[in-house]
Structure formats: C-alpha cells, structure tokens
Enzyme design. Sequence first.
Site, PDB file in Angstrom:
ATOM      1  N   LYS A 208      46.418  15.875  41.261  1.00 34.85           N
ATOM      2  CA  LYS A 208      46.789  15.142  42.472  1.00 34.85           C
ATOM      3  C   LYS A 208      45.561  14.829  43.339  1.00 34.85           C
ATOM      4  O   LYS A 208      44.487  15.370  43.124  1.00 34.85           O
ATOM      5  CB  LYS A 208      47.827  15.952  43.273  1.00 34.85           C
ATOM      6  CG  LYS A 208      49.148  16.125  42.513  1.00 34.85           C
ATOM      7  CD  LYS A 208      49.843  14.791  42.285  1.00 34.85           C
ATOM      8  CE  LYS A 208      51.255  14.928  41.771  1.00 34.85           C
ATOM      9  NZ  LYS A 208      51.391  15.076  40.318  1.00 34.85           N
TER      10      LYS A 208
HETATM   11  C1  LIG Z   1      56.678  12.311  41.850  1.00 37.26           C
HETATM   12  C2  LIG Z   1      56.502  13.789  41.664  1.00 37.26           C
HETATM   13  N1  LIG Z   1      57.348  14.628  42.269  1.00 37.26           N
HETATM   14  C3  LIG Z   1      57.221  15.955  42.149  1.00 37.26           C
HETATM   15  C4  LIG Z   1      56.221  16.520  41.388  1.00 37.26           C
HETATM   16  C5  LIG Z   1      56.152  17.988  41.250  1.00 37.26           C
HETATM   17  O1  LIG Z   1      54.961  18.481  41.816  1.00 37.26           O
HETATM   18  P1  LIG Z   1      54.516  19.991  41.527  1.00 37.26           P
HETATM   19  O2  LIG Z   1      53.855  20.009  40.191  1.00 37.26           O
HETATM   20  O3  LIG Z   1      53.548  20.295  42.635  1.00 37.26           O
HETATM   21  O4  LIG Z   1      55.718  20.818  41.582  1.00 37.26           O
HETATM   22  C6  LIG Z   1      55.308  15.690  40.734  1.00 37.26           C
HETATM   23  C7  LIG Z   1      54.252  16.258  39.915  1.00 37.26           C
HETATM   24  O5  LIG Z   1      53.664  15.658  39.063  1.00 37.26           O
HETATM   25  C8  LIG Z   1      55.452  14.289  40.871  1.00 37.26           C
HETATM   26  O6  LIG Z   1      54.614  13.450  40.260  1.00 37.26           O
END
Ligand SMILES: Cc1ncc(COP(=O)(O)O)c(C=O)c1O
Length: 405
Positions: A208
């Site tokens: 990210k």
């Molecule tokens: C659009 C979206 N929502 C939620 C997430 C979940 O994030 P995390 O890995 O921090 O739980 C991601 C992760 O890639 C994502 O791209």
Amino acid sequence: MSEKEGSSAPYIVFGKPYIGEEEIEEVVASIRAGWLGTGPKVQKFTEGFRDYIGAEHAAAVHSCTAGLFLSQVALGIGDGDAVITTPMTFVATAHSIRHTGAEPLFADVHPTNGLLDPEDVARVLAEDCDIDDADGRPLHRATGRKVRALMPVHMWGQAADIDAFQALCDKYNLYMIEDCAHAIETTYKDRKVGTTADLSCFSFYATKNLCTGEGGMVTTANEELADKIKTLSLHGLSRGAWSRFSSSGYQHYLALETGYKFNMMDLQAGLGIHQLARLEKMYEERTRQWHAYREDLADVPGIEIPEAEAPDGRHARHLFVIRITEDCPVVRDDFLNALHAKGVGSGVHYLSVSEHPAYKDCFHTPVPNSEKLGRSILSIPLAGAMEEDGRKRVVAAVREVATGQ
Ligand SMILES: Cc1ncc(COP(=O)(O)O)c(C=O)c1O
C-alpha cells in the site's frame, strides 16, 4: 513478489515498498527497548495519521480487514443484516461483512473506472427492497435481510461518489463505511477521504501507499465509535496494555465485552511514523510516474490506459490499471505471464468478488461491468521505490507484449 532468477536485469517486483534507514532504525530501537506490542509508537502514529487525514478520531488496528469488521460490529451490524458494496474489490471487503454474520449485496460498477455505481445501488434499494415500517430501513426481499450500511471502495485511489451515497444513506437510514485501502492521499471534491463517512478504514499492507507490513486505521468523527473500536480491538479490555503498565503502578483491567485481538504493534507503528513523514513525497513520485506512463503508453494498441485524473478529486495514484481490449492479440492472463517472462511483475486488482467460489452462493443481481473488468484488467508497477529505468523497462515490456513481440 519473488525475484526472478536467471535474467540479467533485476526483476521488477510489483508493489515494492520504499523502506528507508529511518524505518529500520525505529524498528530496531523498539526491539532493543523490548517494547514490541501496542505502545507509545502506536499512539504517535495514530495521532499523526489522524492529523494527516484531518479526522477527529482514529483507532489503529492490525489490518484494514479488521477495521472494516470492527466498524460494522461497533455499529451493531450482524446476523440477519446486509451491507451493499461493490464486487470490484479485494475479497476482504466482502469477507469483513460475512464475518459479522451479515451478507454483502453487490451492486455493479462503472464500466471503466471500476467505482461502485450509485445508480445501481439506488436500483437495488428501490427495486429489490421493501421498507420495513418498524424502523424505516430497507428489507431485502430475496434474502429477507435488513440493509444496514453502504460500503463504497475508493478503488485504485479514486474517490467513490460520496455525495450520491450519502444521499442514499440519508434516504434509507443507512450507515456509510468507506473502504479507503487504496485511498490514503485521496480527496473527494475538497474533502479528504477518511472524513467522508461514518467510519473510514485504511490499509497499511506491504504494497500500500503507506506500509507497515500489516496494519490498518479507522477514522471517524464519532468519539464513541472510535472508543468502541479501540476497546474491541484489544480483547474488549478497559485499558490498553500500554496505559496499564506505563502509568504509576499496576492497574487492573477488566474485559468490558468479548473483544478481539486486532491491535497494532509498535513494530508496525515504527514503520508507519516514517512512512507517514514521506507520504506526500512518495505521492509526488508516483504522480510523475503516472503521467510518464500515460505519455509513453498512449499509442500502444490493444490496451486502454487510465485517465490523467480521478473523476471527483485527488487520485491517490495507488494502482495504474490498464485494460486489455478485445482487439489485443494477447488475452489478459497470457499478458500477465508474458510480462513476468520479461522480468516485470504485475497484478490483478481485482477479479470480481462475485466470481470467487466463496461467493457463488451470494445473492446478487447481475454485475456484468465488474465481471468484465475483472477479466480484462491488470496493474503495472507504480511505486516510489521504482527507478526511472525500471519504469522504462515496464513500458517496453507492455509495448512488446501488446504488439505480439
Ligand atoms: C480494496 C481493499 N480493501 C481491503 C483490503 C484489506 O486490507 P488489509 O490487507 O490491510 O486487511 C485490501 C487489501 O488489499 C484492499 O485492496
């Protein structure tokens, strides 16, 4: 994210994070100090992030998925409920809904920018639901579930149409939880994303724009909800581990409710503090890469490249997503493999959630735009850590694959 062996030029890893010496020293300092868990660095990072977003409150969590889940729990969403969301997202968005006992209801997306389409959400609410006289909320006819919230996703770094979703939330008495995993630097009109919903959830996963390995944050204007999420994220305890031990003497803690283990660690926050300080500089570098890609790829046949700007505000430049068109000699999956063979990592963000086996039984009306996009898009490297000669190699590889070389 593996290195490719045997090629002369180094493999261009997709989503490579930029980790400076400052991050390394900060994490080592935590290890030397012996404070690895939730402590002063989490507090410092949380406050810094809250101020960057301009939110009133923030709660650090272990991931965006945890943040999305806890946000729903804090709002009382659970068994028998439904949340309307987009199928053009990472499965975590939908999983977070299911983990509460609720079910996602998918509405379709815009055919090219992948953002949840407010008109299709309005259609689901108007045509597929009846209003429950008891609480004025929509009852979804086919599943018998009560619709409680909208969960738009700021896909690829572009803001979803918040005003249109807020109008639907007001009309149907719904909460809005925004998935800001791609959208740390995004603005919607003149407002910073993260201040534009009841609860907003960010991701600091390794790829990210701001990375802490794993990590997430929830921002909100509602102090009560922020406190609830903080409590739920650490076993439902009355005080965090840090305040328990750093104040004058031992203090008992009480489990106020059956919470979860979703707290952020100081090791993660140590990375985050320095990533946050470098965030805008990295954003500027990705913006430069974005415009350079647009110029270099404009004449490549068989692909469509993203617009220069997002529809409604500042684009966070998280993902540079190209669409493989029907006249391209190479289909999308072969395109991915051909790029890999040329030493370029790429990704798919995302297959439509509606096409994953886990969601085959999930009730929804057709989402053809999402499914078509999910079969035709791929993301090429866009990262502050990428050198200009690497970016040029990506351009050359895309051109060669698209022209059958
Ligand atoms: C659009 C979206 N929502 C939620 C997430 C979940 O994030 P995390 O890995 O921090 O739980 C991601 C992760 O890639 C994502 O791209």
